[in-house]
Enzyme design. Structure first.
Site, PDB file in Angstrom:
ATOM      1  N   CYS A  80       0.960  -1.184   0.088  1.00 56.74           N
ATOM      2  CA  CYS A  80      -0.005   0.004  -0.083  1.00 56.74           C
ATOM      3  C   CYS A  80       0.886   1.210   0.011  1.00 56.74           C
ATOM      4  CB  CYS A  80      -0.908  -0.014   1.020  1.00 56.74           C
ATOM      5  SG  CYS A  80      -1.966   1.383   1.264  1.00 56.74           S
ATOM      6  N   CYS A 228      -4.642   6.232  -4.482  1.00 56.08           N
ATOM      7  CA  CYS A 228      -4.017   4.670  -4.344  1.00 56.08           C
ATOM      8  C   CYS A 228      -2.666   5.015  -4.791  1.00 56.08           C
ATOM      9  CB  CYS A 228      -4.852   3.740  -5.187  1.00 56.08           C
ATOM     10  SG  CYS A 228      -4.046   2.098  -5.402  1.00 56.08           S
TER      11      CYS A 228
HETATM   12  N1  LIG Z   1      -6.490  -2.007  -2.294  1.00 57.64           N
HETATM   13  C1  LIG Z   1      -5.309  -2.551  -2.470  1.00 57.64           C
HETATM   14  C2  LIG Z   1      -4.071  -1.989  -1.398  1.00 57.64           C
HETATM   15  C3  LIG Z   1      -4.367  -0.959  -0.886  1.00 57.64           C
HETATM   16  C4  LIG Z   1      -3.496   0.109  -1.945  1.00 57.64           C
HETATM   17  C5  LIG Z   1      -3.548   1.544  -2.185  1.00 57.64           C
HETATM   18  N2  LIG Z   1      -4.499   1.971  -0.761  1.00 57.64           N
HETATM   19  C6  LIG Z   1      -2.178   2.307  -2.052  1.00 57.64           C
HETATM   20  O1  LIG Z   1      -2.226   3.278  -1.598  1.00 57.64           O
HETATM   21  O2  LIG Z   1      -1.392   1.680  -2.798  1.00 57.64           O
HETATM   22  C7  LIG Z   1      -5.063  -3.832  -2.886  1.00 57.64           C
HETATM   23  O3  LIG Z   1      -5.905  -4.713  -2.307  1.00 57.64           O
HETATM   24  O4  LIG Z   1      -4.167  -4.235  -3.602  1.00 57.64           O
END
Ligand SMILES: N[C@H](CCC[C@H](N)C(=O)O)C(=O)O
Length: 286
Positions: A80, A228
């Site tokens: 993340c 993200c």
């Molecule tokens: N939902 C993503 C994890 C959080 C990634 C995102 N919040 C970031 O800042 O990279 C997954 O299941 O791969």
């Protein structure tokens, strides 16, 4: 029941409950006895409200810490980008070091990530990207074509998607008018498809110019989020490989900007952005 403390952080509006499990058994107790429900904690009506939960664990090797990240639906993710910046800010504010000149070596399920403060922002070496495939097989095309056109999105949406791995999976579409994208309609359809057995994060992007990409995000396990970090890296990689952007871009997400730097296949993607503490709190757990 017992009271545990947590701290709430956000990076470009992507927010997390951070639980420090170093020197205690909180993560172990969560894994073995489910001492609390992540979905409930992340619920914005009845819980604390967050896009995910981050546990900080002791590292296995001679590194600073280990990050374990869960989405708001309770699924665990490999990595993340916004979350690791929030973790570093937590470490900086809570550990005695309070030193902005050190390298924070953080172990994750996607490997070791190294983070450093540059002025008030945090730059993270996000790893070498994996270009998984150049376009989307007919399975997705059929799914997209199954949506009645009046519900649909912009006219020239061609289901040419790009899959890029940043330790976690990302499916990326470039469109001419991002405002016409109906995320709530397309996100769920594309998040789950045969191409990604563990589901995927989905991004719709509009190239504003060679230095700036505008994005709408549908996250695996969390739905629409304000940002993200791993997605911003994956988007930059796909756009650069397509000759659509320069080696350094500002990725403009609903919650703010991230600076991404990458141009060579075997190099790590560099991500720079903010991370802020929102509040501290405590909660009763089983
Ligand atoms: N939902 C993503 C994890 C959080 C990634 C995102 N919040 C970031 O800042 O990279 C997954 O299941 O791969």
């Amino acid at each position: 029941m017992k009271n545990i403390t947590f701290e709430k952080y956000q990076g470009n509006g992507n927010d997390f409950v951070v639980i420090d499990s170093r020197g205690n058994d909180l993560y172990k107790n969560y894994k073995t006895n489910k001492i609390f429900d992540i979905k409930q904690i992340c619920n914005r009506q009845f819980g604390i409200g967050a896009d995910g939960v981050i546990f900080i664990e002791e590292p296995k090797e001679d590194n600073y810490a280990k990050m374990i990240i869960f989405n708001s639906d309770g699924s665990e993710a490999q990595m993340c980008g916004n979350g690791i910046r929030c973790l570093v800010e937590y470490l900086h504010l809570n550990d005695s070091m309070n030193n902005k000149n050190i390298e924070y070596k953080i172990e994750t399920k996607a490997g070791l990530k190294i983070a450093k403060y540059i002025n008030d922002e945090i730059t993270v070496k996000m790893g070498v990207p994996i270009l998984e495939c150049q376009n989307i097989p007919t399975t997705i095309e059929k799914k997209i074509n199954s949506i009645p056109s009046h519900e649909f999105i912009e006219k020239d949406f061609n289901n040419m998607g790009y899959a890029v791995g940043m330790g976690n999976p990302h499916l990326i579409f470039f469109v001419k008018d991002i405002e016409s994208i109906i995320l709530s309609r397309l996100g769920p359809i594309l998040e789950k498809n045969e191409l990604f057995p563990e589901k995927t994060n989905v991004h719709f992007c509009q190239i504003l110019n060679r230095d700036n990409i505008k994005v709408k995000v549908w996250e695996r396990g969390a739905g629409p989020t304000l940002a993200c970090g791993t997605g911003a890296c994956a988007i930059h990689v796909a756009a650069y490989k397509l000759g659509l952007c320069n080696s350094q871009t500002i990725v403009t997400l609903p919650g703010g900007n991230l600076k991404i730097d990458w141009s060579k296949d075997d190099c790590e993607v560099m991500m720079t952005g903010n991370a802020k503490k929102v509040f501290s709190g405590s909660m009763l757990v089983n």
